[in-house]
Design an enzyme around this catalytic site. Structure first.
Site, PDB file in Angstrom:
ATOM      1  N   SER A 169      -6.157 -13.434   0.860  1.00  0.00           N
ATOM      2  CA  SER A 169      -6.560 -12.248   0.766  1.00  0.00           C
ATOM      3  C   SER A 169      -6.615 -13.366  -1.013  1.00  0.00           C
ATOM      4  O   SER A 169      -5.262 -13.097  -1.612  1.00  0.00           O
ATOM      5  CB  SER A 169      -6.188 -11.650   0.848  1.00  0.00           C
ATOM      6  OG  SER A 169      -6.878 -10.156  -0.259  1.00  0.00           O
ATOM      7  N   ASN A 170      -7.426 -12.724  -1.740  1.00  0.00           N
ATOM      8  CA  ASN A 170      -7.911 -13.429  -2.990  1.00  0.00           C
ATOM      9  C   ASN A 170      -7.445 -15.001  -3.238  1.00  0.00           C
ATOM     10  O   ASN A 170      -6.873 -15.170  -4.678  1.00  0.00           O
ATOM     11  CB  ASN A 170      -6.601 -12.960  -3.416  1.00  0.00           C
ATOM     12  CG  ASN A 170      -7.244 -10.771  -3.345  1.00  0.00           C
ATOM     13  OD1 ASN A 170      -8.688 -10.568  -3.678  1.00  0.00           O
ATOM     14  ND2 ASN A 170      -5.974 -10.227  -2.876  1.00  0.00           N
ATOM     15  N   TYR A 185       1.162  -1.417  -0.037  1.00  0.00           N
ATOM     16  CA  TYR A 185      -0.012  -0.134   0.252  1.00  0.00           C
ATOM     17  C   TYR A 185       0.812   1.215   0.064  1.00  0.00           C
ATOM     18  O   TYR A 185       1.554   1.337   0.834  1.00  0.00           O
ATOM     19  CB  TYR A 185      -1.202   0.181   1.121  1.00  0.00           C
ATOM     20  CG  TYR A 185      -2.192  -0.913   1.165  1.00  0.00           C
ATOM     21  CD1 TYR A 185      -2.296  -1.953  -0.376  1.00  0.00           C
ATOM     22  CD2 TYR A 185      -2.847  -1.521   1.871  1.00  0.00           C
ATOM     23  CE1 TYR A 185      -3.476  -3.105   0.329  1.00  0.00           C
ATOM     24  CE2 TYR A 185      -3.759  -2.299   2.393  1.00  0.00           C
ATOM     25  CZ  TYR A 185      -4.136  -2.649   0.971  1.00  0.00           C
ATOM     26  OH  TYR A 185      -5.075  -4.290   1.126  1.00  0.00           O
ATOM     27  N   ARG A 215      -1.952 -11.770  -3.024  1.00  0.00           N
ATOM     28  CA  ARG A 215      -2.552 -12.735  -3.404  1.00  0.00           C
ATOM     29  C   ARG A 215      -1.805 -14.052  -4.038  1.00  0.00           C
ATOM     30  O   ARG A 215      -0.736 -13.906  -3.608  1.00  0.00           O
ATOM     31  CB  ARG A 215      -2.497 -12.013  -4.615  1.00  0.00           C
ATOM     32  CG  ARG A 215      -3.649 -10.807  -4.472  1.00  0.00           C
ATOM     33  CD  ARG A 215      -3.379 -10.185  -6.360  1.00  0.00           C
ATOM     34  NE  ARG A 215      -4.176  -8.831  -5.997  1.00  0.00           N
ATOM     35  CZ  ARG A 215      -5.754  -9.073  -6.041  1.00  0.00           C
ATOM     36  NH1 ARG A 215      -6.320 -10.338  -7.250  1.00  0.00           N
ATOM     37  NH2 ARG A 215      -6.296  -7.901  -6.272  1.00  0.00           N
TER      38      ARG A 215
HETATM   39  P1  NAP Z   1     -14.077   1.031  -0.056  1.00  0.00           P
HETATM   40  O1  NAP Z   1     -15.128   1.703   1.046  1.00  0.00           O
HETATM   41  O2  NAP Z   1     -15.142   0.572  -1.110  1.00  0.00           O
HETATM   42  O3  NAP Z   1     -13.809   2.491  -1.186  1.00  0.00           O
HETATM   43  C1  NAP Z   1     -13.296   3.463  -0.662  1.00  0.00           C
HETATM   44  C2  NAP Z   1     -13.341   4.911  -2.225  1.00  0.00           C
HETATM   45  O4  NAP Z   1     -14.384   5.585  -1.379  1.00  0.00           O
HETATM   46  C3  NAP Z   1     -12.226   5.556  -1.279  1.00  0.00           C
HETATM   47  O5  NAP Z   1     -11.833   6.493  -1.866  1.00  0.00           O
HETATM   48  C4  NAP Z   1     -13.494   7.116  -0.345  1.00  0.00           C
HETATM   49  O6  NAP Z   1     -13.491   7.797  -0.055  1.00  0.00           O
HETATM   50  C5  NAP Z   1     -14.567   6.557  -1.148  1.00  0.00           C
HETATM   51  N1  NAP Z   1     -16.125   7.141  -0.609  1.00  0.00           N
HETATM   52  C6  NAP Z   1     -16.618   8.002  -1.659  1.00  0.00           C
HETATM   53  N2  NAP Z   1     -18.011   8.040  -1.121  1.00  0.00           N
HETATM   54  C7  NAP Z   1     -17.697   7.671   0.134  1.00  0.00           C
HETATM   55  C8  NAP Z   1     -18.930   7.420   1.231  1.00  0.00           C
HETATM   56  N3  NAP Z   1     -19.419   7.774   1.306  1.00  0.00           N
HETATM   57  N4  NAP Z   1     -18.148   6.734   2.225  1.00  0.00           N
HETATM   58  C9  NAP Z   1     -17.360   6.471   2.613  1.00  0.00           C
HETATM   59  N5  NAP Z   1     -16.478   6.319   0.974  1.00  0.00           N
HETATM   60  C10 NAP Z   1     -16.389   6.733   0.680  1.00  0.00           C
HETATM   61  O7  NAP Z   1     -12.696   0.442   0.372  1.00  0.00           O
HETATM   62  P2  NAP Z   1     -11.351   0.536  -0.516  1.00  0.00           P
HETATM   63  O8  NAP Z   1     -10.608   1.841  -0.589  1.00  0.00           O
HETATM   64  O9  NAP Z   1     -11.124   0.164  -2.421  1.00  0.00           O
HETATM   65  O10 NAP Z   1     -10.813  -1.191  -0.198  1.00  0.00           O
HETATM   66  C11 NAP Z   1     -11.134  -1.053   1.951  1.00  0.00           C
HETATM   67  C12 NAP Z   1      -9.744  -1.463   1.988  1.00  0.00           C
HETATM   68  O11 NAP Z   1      -9.778  -3.363   1.594  1.00  0.00           O
HETATM   69  C13 NAP Z   1      -8.541  -1.488   1.792  1.00  0.00           C
HETATM   70  O12 NAP Z   1      -8.510   0.092   3.167  1.00  0.00           O
HETATM   71  C14 NAP Z   1      -7.727  -2.381   1.800  1.00  0.00           C
HETATM   72  O13 NAP Z   1      -7.147  -2.465   3.658  1.00  0.00           O
HETATM   73  C15 NAP Z   1      -8.432  -3.483   1.615  1.00  0.00           C
HETATM   74  N6  NAP Z   1      -8.445  -3.839   0.329  1.00  0.00           N
HETATM   75  C16 NAP Z   1      -7.803  -4.792  -0.293  1.00  0.00           C
HETATM   76  C17 NAP Z   1      -7.240  -5.745  -1.575  1.00  0.00           C
HETATM   77  C18 NAP Z   1      -7.060  -6.701  -1.368  1.00  0.00           C
HETATM   78  O14 NAP Z   1      -7.202  -7.423  -2.422  1.00  0.00           O
HETATM   79  N7  NAP Z   1      -6.549  -7.909  -0.231  1.00  0.00           N
HETATM   80  C19 NAP Z   1      -8.129  -4.836  -2.547  1.00  0.00           C
HETATM   81  C20 NAP Z   1      -8.377  -3.864  -1.750  1.00  0.00           C
HETATM   82  C21 NAP Z   1      -8.759  -3.180  -0.311  1.00  0.00           C
HETATM   83  P3  NAP Z   1     -12.891   9.083   0.303  1.00  0.00           P
HETATM   84  O15 NAP Z   1     -11.634   8.603   1.688  1.00  0.00           O
HETATM   85  O16 NAP Z   1     -12.142  10.168   0.830  1.00  0.00           O
HETATM   86  O17 NAP Z   1     -13.622   8.578   1.743  1.00  0.00           O
END
Ligand code: NAP
Length: 304
Positions: free
Chosen positions: A163-164, A61, A134
């Site tokens: 994961s994945n 990250y 992964r």
């Molecule tokens: P998400 O909750 O699906 O998306 C978050 C994004 O949505 C942020 O950019 C956020 O912006 C935006 N957003 C827009 N409106 C929002 C609202 N009303 N409330 C909340 N967020 C809003 O999660 P993600 O960041 O894609 O993933 C979450 C976590 O999953 C990561 O931090 C990581 O720990 C994990 N992850 C793991 C993998 C893997 O391969 N294992 C891959 C991807 C992610 P703002 O920050 O401006 O609120």
């Protein structure tokens, strides 16, 4: 209308006995935009203050395609070294096994060095959950298992997750592990519903794995998706949200929380108010009619 149970405030991480909040906070986007350690600390506090003590990061990250590998862990490490008491207030999860420019590397030498490097960046002696990010299809699960079991025995990692991974990859690795897997982390959201019907969550329940849902808002698409399918899912979430007096994102998190596998959504927002708002999803109760209405919108076709 058949009501589904309210989610508990905390869950056990697999069979480890480690108690985690039923909602996690993720730091994929923590190192974006030149966030300072003080700003990162404010987000950590926002999560803990909201009762979210399960924090998920990864060594990759911060990587932007050319540089930044380790930056999100290093930023959290700065936060922890400035305020060491925070470490004991969180259940800390990280991941490794992807080393750019190679896609994936789970050779014994690389895995050992990746775990040590994460601990050094995080400025901690041990992480509570270490996940393979992964699967490396060139790594034999028996060798991977040996390295991870050794890391548990050395006190560097308390528990092991993936994961994945496919179900077969989970079964193969778990077969060789002495310290069995406690978690799996697939992408799950109202826009990513594969694991509800492909057996992944059934396997998690069978093996007692805690499913962590990455991108529970579809990476933000639930906040503003524009395809016809996105719009149909959003319309169902909005209908339920309006009836319950909650926001669409809280509806989306609580929809995942209602599943019997004990899914832990990982909030991805890096805004303190949104993290706190997300934690309120624990008080939202679904019924089967509304739950299936969202699923049907995501499927794009009726259930048989
Ligand atoms: P998400 O909750 O699906 O998306 C978050 C994004 O949505 C942020 O950019 C956020 O912006 C935006 N957003 C827009 N409106 C929002 C609202 N009303 N409330 C909340 N967020 C809003 O999660 P993600 O960041 O894609 O993933 C979450 C976590 O999953 C990561 O931090 C990581 O720990 C994990 N992850 C793991 C993998 C893997 O391969 N294992 C891959 C991807 C992610 P703002 O920050 O401006 O609120």
């Amino acid at each position: 209308m058949s009501a589904l149970p309210l989610p508990p405030a905390t869950r056990s991480l697999g069979s480890s006995g480690i108690t985690v909040s039923s909602i996690a906070w993720g730091m994929w986007r923590l190192a974006e935009g030149g966030r300072s350690a003080a700003e990162a600390a404010a987000l950590v506090h926002a999560a803990l203050d909201a009762g979210v003590n399960f924090l998920d990061t990864a060594d990759i990250y911060g990587f932007n395609g050319t540089s930044g590998f380790g930056d999100a862990e290093a930023l959290l490490g700065e936060v922890l070294s400035a305020e060491p008491a925070l470490r004991g207030q969180m259940v800390l999860a990280t991941k490794g096994g992807i080393m750019p420019p190679l896609p994936y590397d789970q050779s014994p030498e690389y895995l050992r060095s990746a775990i040590d490097a994460s601990l050094a960046r995080l400025k901690t002696d041990s992480v509570d959950l270490w996940q393979i990010h992964r699967p490396d299809i060139l790594a034999h699960p028996q060798e991977v298992a040996r390295v991870l079991d050794d890391a548990v025995a050395a006190g560097k990692i308390r528990t092991i997750g993936v994961s994945n991974f496919t179900q077969a990859q989970i079964a193969a690795l778990n077969h060789f592990l002495g310290h069995k897997l406690v978690s799996t982390q697939p992408e799950i959201s109202a826009l990513r519903i594969d694991c509800f019907e492909n057996g992944e969550l059934d396997q998690a329940m069978q093996l007692g794995l805690t499913p962590l849902a990455w991108s529970p808002l579809g990476g933000g698409r639930i906040a503003g998706g524009d395809s016809a399918r996105d719009k149909a899912v959003i319309a169902e979430l909005d209908r339920v949200a309006a009836a319950k007096g909650i926001s669409r994102s809280v509806a989306a998190y609580s929809w995942l929380l209602a599943h019997p596998a004990g899914i832990i959504p990982i909030i991805g927002s890096q805004q303190a108010e949104r993290i706190a708002e997300g934690a309120s999803a624990l008080s939202v109760q679904w019924d089967r009619t509304d739950w299936y209405a969202v699923l049907v919108a995501a499927r794009g076709e009726r259930l048989p």
